[in-house]
Design a protein around this motif. Structure first.
Motif, PDB file in Angstrom:
ATOM      1  N   VAL A  64       0.865  -1.183   0.000  1.00  0.00           N
ATOM      2  CA  VAL A  64       0.000   0.000   0.000  1.00  0.00           C
ATOM      3  C   VAL A  64       0.903   1.235   0.000  1.00  0.00           C
ATOM      4  O   VAL A  64       1.702   1.436   0.912  1.00  0.00           O
ATOM      5  CB  VAL A  64      -0.947   0.024   1.230  1.00  0.00           C
ATOM      6  CG1 VAL A  64      -1.756   1.325   1.257  1.00  0.00           C
ATOM      7  CG2 VAL A  64      -1.869  -1.185   1.210  1.00  0.00           C
ATOM      8  N   ASP A  66       0.890   5.435  -0.470  1.00  0.00           N
ATOM      9  CA  ASP A  66       0.101   6.671  -0.499  1.00  0.00           C
ATOM     10  C   ASP A  66      -1.407   6.376  -0.433  1.00  0.00           C
ATOM     11  O   ASP A  66      -2.214   6.979  -1.147  1.00  0.00           O
ATOM     12  CB  ASP A  66       0.431   7.465  -1.766  1.00  0.00           C
ATOM     13  CG  ASP A  66       0.138   8.954  -1.601  1.00  0.00           C
ATOM     14  OD1 ASP A  66      -0.080   9.390  -0.443  1.00  0.00           O
ATOM     15  OD2 ASP A  66       0.101   9.669  -2.615  1.00  0.00           O
ATOM     16  N   GLY A  67      -1.760   5.400   0.424  1.00  0.00           N
ATOM     17  CA  GLY A  67      -3.173   5.097   0.663  1.00  0.00           C
ATOM     18  C   GLY A  67      -3.818   4.154  -0.332  1.00  0.00           C
ATOM     19  O   GLY A  67      -4.981   3.786  -0.185  1.00  0.00           O
ATOM     20  N   LYS A  68      -3.067   3.730  -1.391  1.00  0.00           N
ATOM     21  CA  LYS A  68      -3.660   2.849  -2.408  1.00  0.00           C
ATOM     22  C   LYS A  68      -2.841   1.574  -2.537  1.00  0.00           C
ATOM     23  O   LYS A  68      -1.597   1.617  -2.483  1.00  0.00           O
ATOM     24  CB  LYS A  68      -3.678   3.531  -3.784  1.00  0.00           C
ATOM     25  CG  LYS A  68      -4.489   4.811  -3.865  1.00  0.00           C
ATOM     26  CD  LYS A  68      -4.534   5.309  -5.314  1.00  0.00           C
ATOM     27  CE  LYS A  68      -4.751   6.810  -5.378  1.00  0.00           C
ATOM     28  NZ  LYS A  68      -3.573   7.600  -5.045  1.00  0.00           N
ATOM     29  N   GLU A  69      -3.524   0.440  -2.739  1.00  0.00           N
ATOM     30  CA  GLU A  69      -2.810  -0.818  -2.971  1.00  0.00           C
ATOM     31  C   GLU A  69      -2.208  -0.794  -4.373  1.00  0.00           C
ATOM     32  O   GLU A  69      -2.878  -0.439  -5.342  1.00  0.00           O
ATOM     33  CB  GLU A  69      -3.739  -2.023  -2.820  1.00  0.00           C
ATOM     34  CG  GLU A  69      -2.969  -3.336  -2.888  1.00  0.00           C
ATOM     35  CD  GLU A  69      -3.792  -4.555  -2.489  1.00  0.00           C
ATOM     36  OE1 GLU A  69      -3.302  -5.668  -2.748  1.00  0.00           O
ATOM     37  OE2 GLU A  69      -4.901  -4.398  -1.940  1.00  0.00           O
ATOM     38  N   VAL A  70      -0.927  -1.135  -4.472  1.00  0.00           N
ATOM     39  CA  VAL A  70      -0.230  -1.090  -5.760  1.00  0.00           C
ATOM     40  C   VAL A  70       0.577  -2.358  -5.972  1.00  0.00           C
ATOM     41  O   VAL A  70       0.916  -3.066  -5.023  1.00  0.00           O
ATOM     42  CB  VAL A  70       0.750   0.123  -5.843  1.00  0.00           C
ATOM     43  CG1 VAL A  70       0.008   1.443  -5.763  1.00  0.00           C
ATOM     44  CG2 VAL A  70       1.829   0.045  -4.751  1.00  0.00           C
ATOM     45  N   SER A  81       4.580   6.998 -10.337  1.00  0.00           N
ATOM     46  CA  SER A  81       3.692   7.049  -9.168  1.00  0.00           C
ATOM     47  C   SER A  81       4.322   7.790  -7.988  1.00  0.00           C
ATOM     48  O   SER A  81       3.633   8.128  -7.035  1.00  0.00           O
ATOM     49  CB  SER A  81       3.319   5.627  -8.735  1.00  0.00           C
ATOM     50  OG  SER A  81       2.652   4.974  -9.784  1.00  0.00           O
TER      51      SER A  81
END
Length: 504
Positions: A64, A66-70, A81
């Protein structure tokens, strides 16, 4: 709303053929902090970062950012990103200018098609001025010193305006003043809420700049703590955390006379001051962290690297070895660290690889019969698994390839055998066979130099250990004094070794 972590890596597993490099590790990084990754060589630090930036996609686990799953599939995705990385191994384009290297793959364009060299140059100058770096953007990259190249790489990573900058051993080539400069850049990045993930073995640096420290060992996550809660002893204990196992049963062999004496050896930037004596029947270990200069010392002794200072004596006679052929003629062998790169000849047969260093013994034309007999003898002696002596060596497992290379050097009947990372990348069974063979050779009166990044191996096998740090010998440890903590202290020390009352 501010988030506590800019990056959370959870249960990261990475498996390569035959090796589990990461075993469910975790990492949590706060924005605006320096988060240092610590661990011995092979602990999994660089592999974890390569999983993060898309070089090695993780086998399983969750990232995760910056708050997003990548899960980045390429480094380009990671960069776009907001994650950039300064790699330990520099890979510049030497024939191109500094500016072209800086903006590689993202150069400003005129009319959308032609590279705008004027703007690229102006952008480079502006970036260097902002970072306070004295670098000519028009200089050819290949003409720069390694330290200057490193600073260009640092500038390049900063130029992406990333939220995370990963720095893998960024000071390995830098002078003291350049290190201070880097630390000022890091402080400025922190002030802009950028997170730095910092990989280093240098204790003084780590405690100067770290906010958080995570420790890894053998591909496993061990602990994370605030730097202020740790000290050198605690950190080394976390990094080591294990005793030497019975995998390395040490057989005491009679130690004979001095066969090799090295005095203040220097070889360019890589080897600055190394002195030691090696005795018949002795296994002399060489320990140190990344960039310590162990392999380079071996290459200098073996004639693969130009000696720039110091002296080497064998049986009291000074040697002036300028090539591996001369080393072999003086009965010195080197089992290379880079088995694939400059050890095996992949397309050639087991027979050709075995006999490679001993060709003069087979006459002209070459005696096929004697080559076959010698190869078969060493296949049997070393228990090498192969369908035939004509099988291409590339078809064998890593452990069996290594046995062929050991056979190659035994055929030359060396007095001194240098083995550099002899068990890297081979299975446990083959490791124990190689260890037994090294011990047997010492028992026969051969003098062995054993270089290994695995502390249990070098401690389990050696009679004494030379410890190096950045090209300088910093310790010489007798077997009765062996401890992981002591060796790691020497391995991270800047102070040259001072023998008590005489030469090393």
């Amino acid at each position: 709303m501010s988030q506590e972590y800019i990056l959370e890596m959870t249960d990261i597993v990475k498996t390569f053929p035959g090796v589990q490099a990461l075993k469910g590790v975790q990492l949590k990084v706060r924005p605006g902090t320096v988060h240092t990754l610590m661990g011995e060589n092979g602990a999994g630090k660089s592999t974890l970062m390569k999983c993060l930036i898309g070089i090695h996609p993780p086998t399983s686990g969750k990232i995760v950012f910056d708050g997003k799953e990548v899960q980045f599939k390429t480094t380009k995705e990671a960069l776009e990103s907001g994650i950039s990385m300064i790699h330990q191994e520099l890979s510049p384009v030497p024939e191109r200018s500094v500016a072209e290297n800086l903006w590689l793959g993202r150069a400003p364009l005129k009319y959308g098609v032609v590279v705008d060299h004027k703007k690229m140059r102006e952008d480079s100058i502006a970036l260097f001025e902002k970072l306070g770096l004295d670098v000519d953007p028009d200089a050819k990259m290949g003409d720069l010193t390694v330290a200057k190249m490193q600073m260009v790489e640092i500038a390049k990573a900063v130029s992406y305006n990333s939220k995370i900058v990963v720095m893998d051993e960024p000071t390995s080539s830098l002078t003291e003043s350049e290190v201070e400069h880097l630390f000022r850049i890091i402080a400025e990045l922190k002030a802009k809420n950028v997170a730095i993930i910092y990989i280093s073995h240098k204790m003084d640096e780590i405690f100067r700049i770290s906010d958080d420290i995570s420790v890894f060992r053998d591909g496993e996550f061990i602990a994370t703590d605030r730097a202020e809660n740790l000290n050198v002893d605690k950190l080394i204990q976390l990094m080591v955390g294990r005793e030497v196992t019975a995998m390395f049963p040490k057989v005491d062999c009679p130690i004979g006379d001095t066969i090799l004496k090295v005095e203040h050896l220097a070889a360019g930037r890589a080897v600055k001051d190394v002195s030691f004596e090696l005795h018949r029947g002795e296994i002399l270990g060489f320990a140190g962290l990344v960039g310590a200069g162990r392999t380079e010392t071996a290459e200098a002794i073996f004639g693969m690297r130009r000696i720039t200072g110091g002296k080497i004596y064998k049986d009291g006679v000074e040697l002036h070895i300028k090539s591996p052929e001369e080393a072999i003629a003086n009965k010195i062998g080197l089992l290379t660290e880079d088995r694939r790169g400059n050890g095996i000849f992949g397309l050639l047969s087991i027979k050709d690889n075995t006999c490679m260093a001993n060709m003069k013994a087979y006459g002209l034309p070459l005696s096929e019969k004697r080559m076959r007999e010698d190869t078969e003898e060493y296949i049997k002696k070393l228990n090498t698994k192969t369908p035939s002596i004509e099988t291409p060596i590339k078809n064998l497992s890593g452990g069996n390839q290594q046995k062929v290379l050991v056979g190659r050097w035994l055929l030359t009947n060396p007095d001194i055998l240098i083995v550099d990372e002899p068990t890297r990348g081979i299975d446990v069974g083959a490791k124990s066979e190689i260890h037994a063979l090294i011990t047997k050779l010492a028992g026969e009166g051969k003098a062995i130099i054993l270089i290994s990044s695995e502390l249990p191996e070098v401690m389990g096998m050696s009679d004494r250990i030379v410890v190096m740090h950045e090209g300088t010998m910093t310790g010489l440890v007798e077997r009765k004094d062996f401890s992981s903590e002591l060796i790691l202290k020497y391995a991270t020390s800047e102070e040259p070794y001072q023998p008590a009352g005489g030469n090393a």
